[in-house]
Design an enzyme around this catalytic site. Structure first.
Site, mmCIF file in Angstrom:
data_model
loop_
_atom_site.group_PDB
_atom_site.id
_atom_site.type_symbol
_atom_site.label_atom_id
_atom_site.label_comp_id
_atom_site.label_asym_id
_atom_site.label_seq_id
_atom_site.Cartn_x
_atom_site.Cartn_y
_atom_site.Cartn_z
ATOM 1 C CG ASP A 6 -1.800 -1.228 1.298
ATOM 2 O OD1 ASP A 6 -1.588 -2.182 0.510
ATOM 3 O OD2 ASP A 6 -2.698 -1.262 2.156
ATOM 4 C CD GLU A 8 -0.640 -6.224 8.776
ATOM 5 O OE1 GLU A 8 -0.774 -5.698 9.903
ATOM 6 O OE2 GLU A 8 -1.205 -5.802 7.742
HETATM 7 C C1 2M8 Z 1 -3.136 -4.437 3.560
HETATM 8 O O1 2M8 Z 1 -4.028 -3.685 2.745
HETATM 9 C C2 2M8 Z 1 -5.340 -3.265 3.187
HETATM 10 C C3 2M8 Z 1 -6.028 -2.637 1.980
HETATM 11 O O2 2M8 Z 1 -6.185 -3.588 0.980
HETATM 12 C C4 2M8 Z 1 -5.368 -2.284 4.314
HETATM 13 O O3 2M8 Z 1 -4.315 -1.762 4.706
HETATM 14 O O4 2M8 Z 1 -6.468 -2.009 4.815
HETATM 15 C C5 2M8 Z 1 -1.950 -4.852 2.672
HETATM 16 O O5 2M8 Z 1 -0.901 -5.349 3.448
HETATM 17 C C6 2M8 Z 1 -2.393 -5.890 1.649
HETATM 18 O O6 2M8 Z 1 -1.314 -6.371 0.916
HETATM 19 C C7 2M8 Z 1 -3.100 -7.053 2.321
HETATM 20 O O7 2M8 Z 1 -3.624 -7.910 1.334
HETATM 21 C C8 2M8 Z 1 -4.229 -6.581 3.257
HETATM 22 C C9 2M8 Z 1 -4.799 -7.715 4.096
HETATM 23 O O8 2M8 Z 1 -3.782 -8.421 4.746
HETATM 24 O O9 2M8 Z 1 -3.757 -5.573 4.146
#
Ligand code: 2M8
Length: 497
Positions: A200, A436
């Site tokens: 992101d 994470e």
């Molecule tokens: C993160 O992205 C989401 C938006 O899609 C967020 O920050 O709300 C990123 O690390 C993305 O790569 C990942 O797929 C998602 C869910 O783990 O979180």
């Protein structure tokens, strides 16, 4: 590089949540805990990407999660992928989020995306987001099959029976990407939002976001992410979030239609990492085509070749890393992020260039950096001015990224480098938090704990028979090779770099 600090087996002391795993018993405990986390995050036929922070099904998370699940229950792994297919758009796009109708604690949720209101191509149910994520799905399906076949019996039969349907869905997905996201046949996928890259707020996107001016008509919103991760400095900033939400408004205005987005959206960039994944995924899907007796093998090999070349041609001579191109300005801004190693995922460089890139990966700018507590890949080089060790995709190491590199390098025959990343990733995961992401200097677990794709990574890094097997021979690059033992991996012997 074979530093002791990378070895799970030589990690000296217990520290962090749950204590570092330093023995085969510790590794077995890690696998058990990972299985427990996946079970706990499981909803109705889908797995929440994380218990509180991400309570829905995310596209590339779900693909990785399905591989982890395959070690526990092959049928459940197939169901996980089917959950994504349920959200597939009429265009073939697999959306980046498939929303759980019973969950309302994530923002932006289905009301903000309003996809089926703005596009006839979006399914009315399940509700989804209107963008996509890296196409790791065919890679995951191939890995699920290999796990199922090793298990034999019902598992192998279930996977074989499921494969033809999955193959057709994946073919539609790949055709969507090859057509709508690379209309000029450059061999590079275009993204409309940093969220599509999965990385992101990576410095990769700073210059592209600089061209996004947030309009007065941005509807008000309340962030939920910083209520879960209370150290806001780990997450994207408020001005970054405004831009993320503004782009969603632009996409709605364009009716989520690719040709209109291409002409109107303020964020438009090639994504070299996603393109490399796509090249590798097309090779995997071509192999799956052979298995199901489908006739599209040449088409898929053609996509693989096109994207391999697109990725290889994106290498910047100064940094030695592959770069993205801002399609609004035509400029490539070289940044030192992990995405620059994209050619290692798919091949396509000549032997010398591949060796140089691999040497850079293991150099003291990257996994060999003297300050790192484990020889993992940080998301940005610690030597870069952009490096922020605690901030999301701007510095921390991501277990899922380490896993993807270990997996694809192994597959491409780079067994030594793959083994070293695998050992380092497991050492980092030995704290038991299944976080994470990790601060790469202190190894502090950050972001969400009990993150599903991290649990999946731990399971596959520990249990996959593929680590002990013979790498698939490849014509791309000149990999190191060793004979496959054909035995399942031992938790101890296969971790020595
Ligand atoms: C993160 O992205 C989401 C938006 O899609 C967020 O920050 O709300 C990123 O690390 C993305 O790569 C990942 O797929 C998602 C869910 O783990 O979180």
């Amino acid at each position: 590089m074979t530093s002791e600090k990378s070895s799970v087996l030589t990690e000296p002391s217990a520290r962090g949540v749950g204590g570092r795993s330093s023995s085969a018993d510790g590794l077995i405990a890690m696998a058990a805990r990972a299985a427990y986390v996946l079970r706990g995050n499981s909803g109705e036929g889908m797995t929440r990407a994380a218990p509180d922070l991400y309570p829905h099904q995310w596209s590339w998370d779900a693909a990785f999660v399905a591989v982890g699940l395959a070690h526990l229950d092959v049928g459940r792994a197939c169901t996980e992928i089917d959950g994504l297919f349920a959200g597939q758009w009429r265009t073939g796009m697999i959306p980046h989020i498939v929303f759980d109708p019973d969950e309302s604690s994530y923002f932006p949720g289905p009301d903000r995306w309003a996809c089926s209101t703005f596009s006839a191509d979006a399914p009315a149910a399940p509700q989804t987001s209107g963008i996509c994520q890296p196409p790791v799905h065919a890679l995951a399906v191939e890995r699920i099959l290999s796990i199922a076949e090793r298990r034999g019996g019902d598992a192998a039969e279930a996977a074989a029976g499921w494969l033809p349907g999955a193959y057709r869905r994946l073919l539609q997905w790949h055709r969507y990407l090859a057509t709508h996201r690379d209309p000029d046949g450059e061999g590079l996928l275009t993204i409309y939002h940093g969220w599509e890259s999965g990385m992101d707020n990576s410095p990769r996107w700073d210059a592209v976001y600089a061209g996004v001016s947030v309009g007065d008509s941005l509807p008000p919103y309340q962030r939920r992410d910083i209520a879960v991760v209370t150290d806001a400095s780990q997450r994207p900033s408020q001005s970054e979030y405004d831009r993320y939400l503004w782009i969603v408004e632009e996409l709605k205005r364009a009716g989520y239609e690719d040709s209109r987005i291409r002409s109107s959206a303020s964020f438009l960039s090639t994504d070299v990492f996603m393109s490399a994944i796509f090249a590798a995924a097309n090779e995997a899907l071509a192999r799956l085509a052979v298995r199901v007796g489908a006739s599209e093998g040449d088409e898929l090999q053609g996509y693989a070749a096109r994207f391999r070349k697109g990725v290889a041609d994106s290498v910047d001579e100064g940094t030695g890393l592959a770069t993205d191109r801002n399609l609004r300005t035509g400029e490539s801004t070289p940044v030192e992020t992990v995405a620059g190693f994209a050619p290692l995922l798919c091949g396509g460089l000549d032997d010398q260039a591949e060796s140089r890139l691999l040497a850079l990966l293991e150099s003291d700018r990257w996994t060999g950096h003297p300050d790192l507590s484990h020889c993992v890949l940080p998301s940005t080089s610690p030597e870069s001015a952009d490096f922020r060790p605690r901030t999301y995709w701007r510095g921390p190491s991501w277990p899922v990224v380490n896993w993807l590199f270990a997996w694809t390098l192994h597959h491409r025959g780079q067994v030594g480098a793959a083994g070293r990343i695998r050992a380092a990733a497991l050492a980092e995961l030995g704290d038991g938090a299944l976080a994470e992401y990790y601060e790469p200097v202190t190894a502090e677990p950050l972001g969400s704990f009990d993150q599903s794709w991290t649990a999946a990574a731990a399971l596959d890094l520990l249990l996959s028979p593929d680590w002990a097997g013979r790498p698939v021979a490849t014509t791309h690059g000149s990999p190191e090779r060793r004979p496959g033992s054909g035995k399942p991996p031992s938790l101890t012997e296969d971790l020595s770099p």
